[in-house]
Every structure is written in structure tokens, then in C-alpha cells.
Scaffold this motif. Structure first.
Motif, PDB file in Angstrom:
ATOM      1  N   TRP A  12       1.219  -0.785   0.281  1.00  0.00           N
ATOM      2  CA  TRP A  12      -0.116   0.075   0.055  1.00  0.00           C
ATOM      3  C   TRP A  12       0.870   1.240  -0.035  1.00  0.00           C
ATOM      4  O   TRP A  12       0.389   1.948  -0.727  1.00  0.00           O
ATOM      5  N   LEU A  13       2.036   1.295   0.768  1.00  0.00           N
ATOM      6  CA  LEU A  13       2.515   2.176   1.267  1.00  0.00           C
ATOM      7  C   LEU A  13       3.770   2.548  -0.894  1.00  0.00           C
ATOM      8  O   LEU A  13       3.842   3.874  -0.843  1.00  0.00           O
ATOM      9  N   LEU A  14       3.849   1.429  -1.171  1.00  0.00           N
ATOM     10  CA  LEU A  14       4.464   1.765  -1.983  1.00  0.00           C
ATOM     11  C   LEU A  14       3.706   2.396  -3.110  1.00  0.00           C
ATOM     12  O   LEU A  14       3.695   3.623  -3.840  1.00  0.00           O
ATOM     13  N   SER A  15       2.396   1.912  -3.695  1.00  0.00           N
ATOM     14  CA  SER A  15       1.326   2.472  -4.234  1.00  0.00           C
ATOM     15  C   SER A  15       1.297   4.486  -3.923  1.00  0.00           C
ATOM     16  O   SER A  15       0.951   5.158  -4.764  1.00  0.00           O
ATOM     17  N   GLU A  16       0.931   4.366  -2.680  1.00  0.00           N
ATOM     18  CA  GLU A  16       1.088   5.969  -1.951  1.00  0.00           C
ATOM     19  C   GLU A  16       2.246   7.097  -2.162  1.00  0.00           C
ATOM     20  O   GLU A  16       1.273   8.188  -2.842  1.00  0.00           O
ATOM     21  N   THR A  17       3.702   6.304  -2.462  1.00  0.00           N
ATOM     22  CA  THR A  17       4.541   7.321  -2.808  1.00  0.00           C
ATOM     23  C   THR A  17       5.211   7.223  -3.787  1.00  0.00           C
ATOM     24  O   THR A  17       5.781   8.110  -4.019  1.00  0.00           O
ATOM     25  N   GLY A  18       4.726   6.856  -4.650  1.00  0.00           N
ATOM     26  CA  GLY A  18       5.556   6.365  -6.237  1.00  0.00           C
ATOM     27  C   GLY A  18       6.923   5.793  -5.951  1.00  0.00           C
ATOM     28  O   GLY A  18       7.709   6.063  -7.045  1.00  0.00           O
TER      29      GLY A  18
END
Length: 344
Positions: A12-18
Motif C-alpha cells: 500500500w505504501l508503495l502505491s501511496e508514495t511512488g
């Protein structure tokens, strides 16, 4: 936090932060989370706006809660507002508002260095010799917070701005006590005294409403982060000052009247340095009485959750026992105020 949960949070954090790659290599539950859980995450981040970040904190709901506290979505917004106002707060990084990832909403913020442990802070002899002074830093920080004033559409969830913050707090506390299965005369008497001695209202500002030792981080004598925004709301700025100075939050270091870590003079001086003016410091004892009654009522409500069988918890049971101390404090505080008035 098990490996599967770490993996879904990382995705999830991967998609949120690029980011190109995020790996959560470890997760440790931090102490002190009676109302919320705080997890220290060890990270490996490559690319995106968090590139190189090594540690962050995930904040989510604990099993126990307090009805008047904000949820994680609202707390993230409050933290963001404080950060944008230049306060010393952990930078808010990402919010998951739906609970679809872990079963509960959460947000991730920058890790603040140091400790928030009140018993360590109030017993740290180095604090008194620090050239700036922690209490003075906190005074400045409070003024930065109190510069945030309504109207603020982004803080609409805080509700209407009270025309008389003290009157609103008294009404809320009567409601808390009336919800309990038995009476607590000392706290009721304290509330009546607060009613009869209520000062003229001042303009409401954003207040933390739990700004105390234990809810901020310190490293090498310096403030590194104001935490735990779940009770913030529009109120009189003296509510924060009174809460910070109340004896119940000095953790036994009563000679240091500002949160057990410094003097009132330093706290007030820091506020005045930042604000360029002063509040009516003579009213602080009134707000200390209100703080003591409020903490006593909260302690009783927490204890009743255990006593009623709704939520068996030794921590809740012990919190309920704190109310007796607050009853004594209320009687002593009011007696001291009345003695001072009589001698003027």
C-alpha cells in the motif's frame, strides 16, 4: 505485526508514495499506547518521495478507546495542520482511512527522536541545565499551535466554535459524571466551583487538549515532536496551559510546576517570546482545577469500563483508582486559590 501484515502495508505504501521498492524489515509495538497503537517500522525505501527513509511510525486504534477522542483520519488532518503551521511535530506521510488494508484505519508519520517517557523526563537532571530550557521551548510551541484559529473548513469535523469554552467543558464534565453509576461529590463540588468562578470567555483557538509530559518527544534536552492529537479542539488557550501545569501531570516532580520539567516562568516566557504578548496568567489556576476534574472524570469512565464487565483490563482498573487522587487535588487546589484571594 506479522509478516503478512507488513507485506500488505508495504505494498500500500508503495502505491501511496511512488517508490520503486519498499520493504518493511521489522515492526515493534511501542509502549504507552492505551488508546492507540504505535508501531515503529524499519524500512528500506528506494525511489519516490520517501526515498532513503529508514524508520517511520504507524499509528492505529488500540483495543481500548475513549469516546471523545478523534479517529485516525481526523488526527492525521490535525497533525498535518500543525506541521504546516511550523510546529515541531512528526511529518505526516500517508493516510489509510478505510481500514481495508489491516482492518483498522491508520496513518504513517515520520519518527521523532528521543523519548516521551514522563518518568524519565521528569527525573532528568540534565534538563534543568539545558541552555534553552525545555519548558520555554514548549511555551513557544503552544503559541504556534494557538495561532491556528477558526474559521478553518479543513477542520470542520471539530464542530462549532464555542462562545464560552469553559462553560462548554463544564457541561461536558457534568455529562461524564452523570453517566456513572454512583456520585463523586468532590468532583461535583469542583465543577460547581468552576461554574461559579468562570472567567470571561476569550477567543477560541486550536488547542491540543492533552498537551502534557508523556505526549511529546525529547532528545538531548530539546523538543523533537508533539504527539497524540486525538483530543484536539477549539478552546481557550489557557486550557492547554492549565492542563500542562496541573499537578496530576508532573509525575511527582511537583517543584517543577510546568509539567514536571521546568518552571511556570519559563513556560510563560517562551509563550510570550513567540506571541509578542501574554495571556492572563492569573487565570491558570482556574484551568488547572478544570484539568484535574477532567482527568478525574476520565479516570472514572475508564475504570467503569472494567468494573461493568464491558472490557476487563488491569490498566483500566488502575486508571479508575487515580480518581481518588484527583478528588484530593481538587479540594487542595481550590482551597489554595481561596486562601490567595483572601490575602490579596
Amino acid at each position: 505485526m506479522d509478516g503478512e501484515t507488513r507485506a500488505v502495508v508495504a505494498e500500500w505504501l508503495l502505491s501511496e508514495t511512488g517508490a520503486e521498492e519498499i520493504d518493511i524489515t521489522g515492526a515493534k509495538l511501542l509502549s504507552g499506547g492505551a488508546i492507540q497503537e504505535n508501531w515503529l517500522l524499519d524500512l528500506v525505501v528506494r525511489g519516490g518521495r520517501l526515498n532513503g527513509l529508514e524508520q517511520a511510525v504507524l499509528r492505529t486504534d488500540a483495543a481500548s478507546g475513549v469516546d471523545e477522542s478523534h479517529g485516525r483520519v481526523e488526527e492525521f488532518r490535525l497533525l498535518s495542520v500543525g506541521f504546516e503551521a511550523g510546529m515541531t511535530v512528526p511529518e505526516p506521510l500517508a493516510l489509510e482511512p478505510t481500514g481495508s488494508i489491516t482492518g483498522k484505519p491508520f496513518y504513517i508519520m515520520q519518527k521523532a527522536d528521543g523519548t516521551a517517557n514522563p518518568r524519565m523526563l521528569t527525573r532528568d537532571a540534565a534538563l534543568s541545565s539545558h541552555p534553552i530550557g525545555l519548558a520555554r521551548q514548549i511555551g513557544r510551541e503552544m503559541d504556534r499551535l494557538h495561532r491556528i484559529q477558526p474559521p478553518r473548513p479543513d477542520l470542520g469535523f471539530l464542530g462549532s466554535v464555542p462562545s464560552d469554552p469553559a462553560a462548554q467543558r463544564i457541561s461536558e464534565l457534568y455529562g461524564f459524571l452523570d453517566s456513572l453509576p454512583k456520585a463523586y461529590p468532590a468532583l461535583e463540588w469542583g465543577l460547581r466551583w468552576l461554574e461559579l468562578n468562570r472567567p470571561a470567555p476569550s477567543r477560541a483557538v486550536l488547542c491540543h487538549r492533552d498537551f502534557r509530559t508523556g505526549n511529546y518527544m525529547v532528545s538531548d534536552g530539546k523538543l523533537t515532536g508533539v504527539l497524540d492529537w486525538e483530543f484536539a479542539g477549539w478552546s481557550d488557550p489557557l486550557e492547554d496551559i492549565g492542563w500542562f501545569c496541573a499537578r496530576c501531570w508532573r509525575f511527582g516532580a511537583d517543584e517543577r510546576e510546568a509539567g514536571g520539567i521546568g518552571s511556570r516562568a519559563d513556560l510563560y516566557a517562551g509563550y510570550e517570546e513567540e506571541a509578542g504578548s501574554e495571556l492572563d496568567w492569573s487565570l491558570v489556576p482556574y484551568w488547572e482545577v478544570l484539568a484535574t476534574v477532567r482527568w478525574g472524570a476520565i479516570a472514572l469512565l475508564q475504570g467503569e469500563r472494567h468494573n461493568s464487565g464491558a472490557e476487563r483490563s488491569i490498566e483500566l482498573a488502575l486508571t479508575g483508582r487515580k480518581a481518588a487522587e484527583m478528588e484530593l487535588d481538587v479540594l487542595q487546589q481550590i482551597a489554595e486559590i481561596e486562601r490567595t484571594r483572601a490575602n490579596v
